[in-house]
Design an enzyme around this catalytic site. Structure first.
Site, mmCIF file in Angstrom:
data_model
loop_
_atom_site.group_PDB
_atom_site.id
_atom_site.type_symbol
_atom_site.label_atom_id
_atom_site.label_comp_id
_atom_site.label_asym_id
_atom_site.label_seq_id
_atom_site.Cartn_x
_atom_site.Cartn_y
_atom_site.Cartn_z
ATOM 1 N N GLU A 112 -19.614 -3.505 2.075
ATOM 2 C CA GLU A 112 -20.343 -4.585 3.318
ATOM 3 C C GLU A 112 -19.467 -5.917 3.240
ATOM 4 O OE1 GLU A 112 -21.684 -3.182 0.813
ATOM 5 O OE2 GLU A 112 -23.857 -2.089 1.444
ATOM 6 N N ARG A 154 5.572 2.171 -9.006
ATOM 7 C CA ARG A 154 6.553 3.508 -9.045
ATOM 8 C C ARG A 154 7.922 2.837 -8.353
ATOM 9 N NH1 ARG A 154 7.281 6.573 -4.726
ATOM 10 N NH2 ARG A 154 8.097 8.443 -6.024
ATOM 11 N N ASP A 169 12.437 9.249 -1.938
ATOM 12 C CA ASP A 169 11.398 8.896 -0.909
ATOM 13 C C ASP A 169 12.327 8.957 0.322
ATOM 14 O OD1 ASP A 169 9.724 8.472 -3.104
ATOM 15 O OD2 ASP A 169 9.810 6.122 -2.807
#
Ligand code: 6GU
Length: 242
Positions: A112, A154, A169
Site C-alpha cells: 500500500e 553479479r 550478457d
C-alpha cells in the site's frame, strides 16, 4: 559498493549472505547492512503504519519513522531505491546503472506504500527511484530487493568466477534485444532426443545463423513486444524470411 536495506522483516534478507552474494561479502567486494525499521519507532506498539488520508483499504507507512531511518542510513553519495509495483520497470540497463553506484539504499515498504512525502523529501537530497520488478503485486518490497541486488552484484568486477559470464550478457539473454535460444550438452542422444545436428557440424557460421534463428523464433513467440521494439535496421533479409 555498499548496500543497505531498511525493512520490517530483516530476516527476509538473510539470503543476501548466502551463495554468490555471501562470497562477494566475504571477499570484501560489497558491504551489506540490513536494518529493522522498527528500531526507529519510539512508541510501545512500535507502530510503523496508519490509515490512509482520503480513506480506502490498507495502511500507509508513517513518514516520521521512515524519515528518521533514511536520515541515519543515507549519506552523501547514496542512491535510494524504493520497490513498488507502481514504479518504473527494473531492467538490465538499470542493473548496470546501479552497478556503478557507491552506495545503494533500499527502502522496503508494504505494497500500500510509504507516505509519498518520504520519497519526495529524500529526492531533495539524493537520486531516488521507485522501481517495479514486474507486472504483479508482492506483499512487500523484500523479495524485489533480493532480485535487484542479485542482478546488480553479479555485474561487479570480480564477483563472477568466470568474467566471461558477465561479458556473455552482451550476447545472451537479451542480446541484440532478443531472448537466448536453447542450449545442449552431452549426451548426444537422451531419452530418444538428439542434439540438433548443426551444433555438432563444426561450421561456426552455420551455428551462429541457427542460433540467431532460434532466438528470433523464441522471441517472436514469447516476447513479441521485444520484436516490435527492435530498431528498424536490426533485421536482415534472412531474418525476415524466418
Ligand atoms: Cl518492487 N514491490 C512490490 N511490493 N510488489 C511488486 C514489485 C515491487 N514489483 C512488482 N510487484
Amino acid at each position: 559498493m555498499r548496500i543497505d536495506v531498511v525493512t520490517i522483516f530483516p530476516e527476509y534478507l538473510d539470503p543476501l549472505r548466502a551463495a554468490l552474494l555471501g562470497r562477494a561479502i566475504d571477499r570484501g567486494l560489497i558491504e551489506v547492512g540490513v536494518h529493522d525499521l522498527r528500531g526507529w519507532t519510539h512508541d510501545v506498539h512500535r507502530a510503523v503504519d496508519d490509515a490512509p488520508y482520503g480513506g480506502g483499504p490498507g495502511m500507509v507507512m508513517k513518514p516520521q519513522i521512515w524519515g528518521a531511518a533514511l536520515d541515519d542510513v543515507c549519506a552523501e553519495g547514496s542512491r535510494l531505491v524504493v520497490p513498488t509495483p507502481a514504479g518504473r520497470p527494473f531492467d538490465q540497463a538499470l542493473a548496470h546503472a546501479y552497478a556503478e553506484e557507491e552506495h545503494l539504499v533500499f527502502a522496503c515498504g508494504r505494497y500500500e506504500g510509504i507516505d509519498q512525502r518520504v520519497i519526495d523529501d529524500a529526492a531533495r537530497r539524493m537520486p531516488v527511484d521507485e522501481v517495479s520488478i514486474g507486472d504483479y503485486v508482492l506483499v512487500g518490497g523484500e523479495a524485489a530487493v533480493l532480485v535487484m541486488v542479485e542482478a546488480v552484484v553479479r555485474l561487479l568486477p570480480g564477483v563472477l568466477g568466470n568474467p566471461a559470464s558477465a561479458e556473455q550478457d552482451s550476447f545472451s539473454a537479451f542480446s541484440g534485444g532478443l531472448l537466448e535460444g536453447p542450449s545442449y550438452t552431452r549426451p548426444e542422444v537422451w531419452r530418444d532426443m538428439a542434439v540438433p545436428d548443426v551444433l555438432r557440424s563444426g561450421n561456426h557460421a552455420l551455428i551462429d545463423r541457427w542460433r540467431r534463428d532460434e532466438s528470433l523464433e523464441r522471441t517472436a513467440l514469447r516476447r513479441p513486444d521485444l520484436i516490435a521494439a527492435l530498431p528498424e535496421d536490426s533485421l536482415d533479409a534472412h531474418d525476415r524470411a524466418v
